[in-house]
Structures are given as C-alpha cells and as structure tokens.
Write an enzyme that holds these catalytic residues in place. Structure first.
Site, PDB file in Angstrom:
ATOM      1  NE  ARG A   1      -4.129  -1.891   2.052  1.00 55.37           N
ATOM      2  CZ  ARG A   1      -5.129  -2.050   2.898  1.00 55.37           C
ATOM      3  NH1 ARG A   1      -5.152  -1.328   4.018  1.00 55.37           N
ATOM      4  NH2 ARG A   1      -6.104  -2.906   2.660  1.00 55.37           N
TER       5      ARG A   1
ATOM      6  CE  LYS B   1     -20.749 -14.517   8.537  1.00 57.11           C
ATOM      7  NZ  LYS B   1     -20.811 -13.593   9.679  1.00 57.11           N
TER       8      LYS B   1
ATOM      9  N   GLY C   1      -9.588  -7.604  -0.760  1.00 55.47           N
ATOM     10  CA  GLY C   1      -9.815  -8.610   0.267  1.00 55.47           C
ATOM     11  C   GLY C   1      -9.072  -9.912   0.042  1.00 55.47           C
TER      12      GLY C   1
ATOM     13  N   GLY D   1     -13.820  -3.306   0.921  1.00 55.80           N
ATOM     14  CA  GLY D   1     -15.154  -2.775   1.202  1.00 55.80           C
ATOM     15  C   GLY D   1     -15.561  -1.696   0.226  1.00 55.80           C
TER      16      GLY D   1
END
Length: 395
Positions: free
Chosen positions: A38, A200, A353, A376
């Site tokens: 990053r 999920k 992710g 996200g």
C-alpha cells in the site's frame, strides 16, 4: 461526476494534503512493516507532488485505535519505511493536529514530506467531526485523496476536509480505481462475468443484486453457495449456511432470471468431516453432501466449468475465494480460479480482500489487469453506491 486528477492542479509552493492508505501490517515483535504494497501504491502520487515542489503532508489511519493513542498503532514504522522508499527524509510529528503539527507544516520547505500520526487516535476522525476536519483543512492549500480503500467512509480526512478545501483532486491510485471499476459498471466489453465467493451471502446481497443488471453471467462459489443451494432445496450437510438468508438467496436467483442472467452454482464439492490441514476429503455431486460432512471447496467439475466461462469472457470481476483457501487441501478451487482469470485475454479486475491474497498465493497477481486496493470500497462501488470519499472530490 467531475473529479479532477492531480495533474490538473498547480502544486508548486503549496501545502498539499494527501490522504493515503498506509493501513499496513506490522510485525508483532519488532513493529516493522511486513508488507509495504500500500505504501508503494501511493508513491507515484507522492513523487508527483514532490517533483512539483509542493510541501507534501501525508495522512493515514492504521488499525482501529478507537479514538485512543495506542503505541502499537503508531505510524512511526511506516514513516521509516517511507523514508527508505523515497530515499529522502520524512518528518514525523507526534500527532495529526495541534500547535506542534501546525508549526511543522508551516516551517516546511518546497519538496519536503511530513507524515502525520495516526488519524484515528482522535475519535473525531471517524465521526467526521466538523471542528476536526477544520483543523486538518487549516494545514493545507490543496487536498488530494489517494486512499480508495477508505473512500466508502465519510470520515473527516476523506469527506469533511474535502468540503473545506476548494482545490482538490484524486491521486493516481484513486484515479486508476475509478477508471477500472467505473469501466465495469458503465461500458464493459462482453461477455462480462462476475465471480463471487466468500463466506456469507449477507456480505454480497447488494453486489449480487446490482450485478444481476450488469453482467452476462454470475458464478457463485465459496461458502455462500450453500445458502443458495439450500434455497434450491438441496442438502448442505454441515456446510456454512445462513438460515436467515435462504429466502433472500431465492429472491436473488429469481431476480437474476428476470434479467435473463444465468447464475452458476457449484456442480460438485470437496467435503470433509472437519476443517483441518491434510484432513481426509471426498468429492461429491452438488446434491449429495453427506449430513455429517461440510463442503469447504469447489470440486473438479465446477473448476472445469467455471474455467470455461472465464476463458470466454472479455471482462471479469472477481471477489471472494472459492473455498477455505488458507487451509490446504481446500485451496485448489481458489487457486484454479485465479489461474483461469490470469490466463484470460480479457480485462480482469480483482475486488480486494481475500481474492488479492489468493492471486498472490497462486503467483498470478502480475497477470491480472487491475487489483483493487479497497475491499469494502470496491464492493460498495459495485453495489452502485456513491462513495463519500469520491463524491467529496466532485468539482
């Protein structure tokens, strides 16, 4: 939405506040940066400002200190790593606001770099407190956001400050994210497929709903596939199923049908009595999961079929692993998907992710068109939501 690029601003001699995403992993023992990806990703924007003789003020969060000063979450190790990468001194004050910080900034010379201490040491940051945003804004003449990973948060350093600084723009990393993710939403080359995995359904409802209107085919994998299979009245054994989302899954399947978008679900599964490295496994058909076992990966038939769809696609979006790839032998499906995506001749975008970790583990990261830095944020963008950190740059 009209968002300027950093190249469109006059930076010479100005104090330029650059919101970066230096939320990097640190070694628990020596507190050194263990992955500087990053930091490196922000270097082009930082170097551009330095070359333009700007006074460069960098700001980031690290971890979740929840408004308290936590020594283990200081950005000091990041400042040290940044010095090495830039090969120049980086001033590191002990806070991000206050009289001492203001003096550091006002005393800066052209081309100098200051990295502020962790923004989230102040609870006002995540609350987007107007007074705190004003303190940050008082440090600069120009605001640049290059932290796509936090663009879905309306924080003081991403939204509040931008409303107070007239001259503002996106950095190169932010611009790249908007280009590739925006391209998927606006004008993808077809066939356009999305591969969605992870644990999920609840994490992906908005994405599946929105992509049903955009893609030509959806490939579902990961543990969330078993909630969909239960919605089709198929057995899932001890596999992870969100019982309260079975009806939602059924509605998502019905909605995709109204758009004539095929939703592909695993044809076979790798099952075991428990999740453990080296455990005995067996491969079963999609409707044959034993009651005393759980599925932890997709099987060879599914891998082959999904690879076939991937090979024909001209645009691919992938978010979420196909199985519990952290635990061999349940990594085969995810690694195979990664290889198939890398082999594609189309545009491939990985949505942050665990998918990023997967393509790195597969050794194919350098063959992916674009790897998003915001898990996200990229998901919310793909849901069709307006990201506060991007909207705040609208000129």
């Amino acid at each position: 939405m009209a968002v300027k690029n950093i190249d469109e601003l006059e930076l010479a001699g100005k104090r330029v506040f650059i919101r970066v995403d230096f939320n990097v992993p640190l070694d628990k023992n020596d507190r050194q940066v263990t992955d500087d990806t990053r930091i490196r990703a922000a270097l082009p924007t930082i170097r551009r400002a330095i070359e333009q003789k700007a006074k460069v003020i960098l700001a980031s969060h690290l971890g979740r200190p929840k408004g308290k000063r936590v020594a283990e979450l200081s950005l000091l190790p990041v400042a040290e790593r940044l010095r090495d990468l830039l090969e120049k001194d980086v001033v590191f004050p002990d806070d991000c606001v206050g009289a001492g910080v203001k003096k550091n900034v006002m005393d800066m010379s052209d081309g100098q770099v200051v990295l502020l201490e962790n923004l989230r040491f102040h609870e006002e940051e995540t609350k987007n407190d107007p007074a705190f945003a004003e303190k940050l804004a008082s440090l600069c003449d120009v605001y640049v956001n290059d932290a796509f990973g936090t663009a879905h948060r309306a924080h003081a350093s991403t939204a509040g400050i931008a409303a107070l600084v007239p001259e503002k723009a996106a950095g190169y990393l932010m611009e790249k994210e908007l280009k590739f993710l925006g391209g998927l939403m606006e004008d993808p080359e077809r066939p356009f497929i999305a591969i969605l995995g992870g644990a999920k359904v609840s994490d992906k409802i908005g994405v599946i709903d929105n992509l049903s209107k955009k893609v030509d085919r959806l490939l579902i994998c990961g543990a969330m596939a078993y909630t969909f299979l239960r919605a089709m009245n198929m057995p899932a054994g001890n596999s992870l199923v969100e019982d309260d989302k079975i009806k939602t899954a059924a509605k998502l399947l019905d909605k995709a049908k109204t758009y004539n978008v095929p939703v592909e679900l695993p044809l076979d599964h790798v099952v075991a009595a428990e999740l453990a490295a080296g455990v005995e496994t067996m491969t079963v058909a999609r409707d044959k999961i034993p009651a005393d076992k759980a599925a932890y990966d997709i099987g060879p038939l599914t891998i082959g079929k999904y690879a076939e769809y991937i090979g024909k696609a001209r645009t691919i979006f992938w978010n979420g692993p196909a199985g519990v790839f952290e635990t061999p032998p349940f990594d085969k499906g995810t690694l195979a998907i990664g290889e198939a995506v890398a082999n594609s001749s189309g545009v491939s975008v990985i949505g942050g992710g665990d998918s990023v970790a997967a393509v790195k583990k597969a050794g194919v990261a350098d063959r992916i068109t674009h790897i998003s830095t915001g898990g996200g944020a990229s998901l919310e963008f793909m849901e069709g939501k307006v990201l506060p950190g991007v909207a705040a740059l609208d000129t």
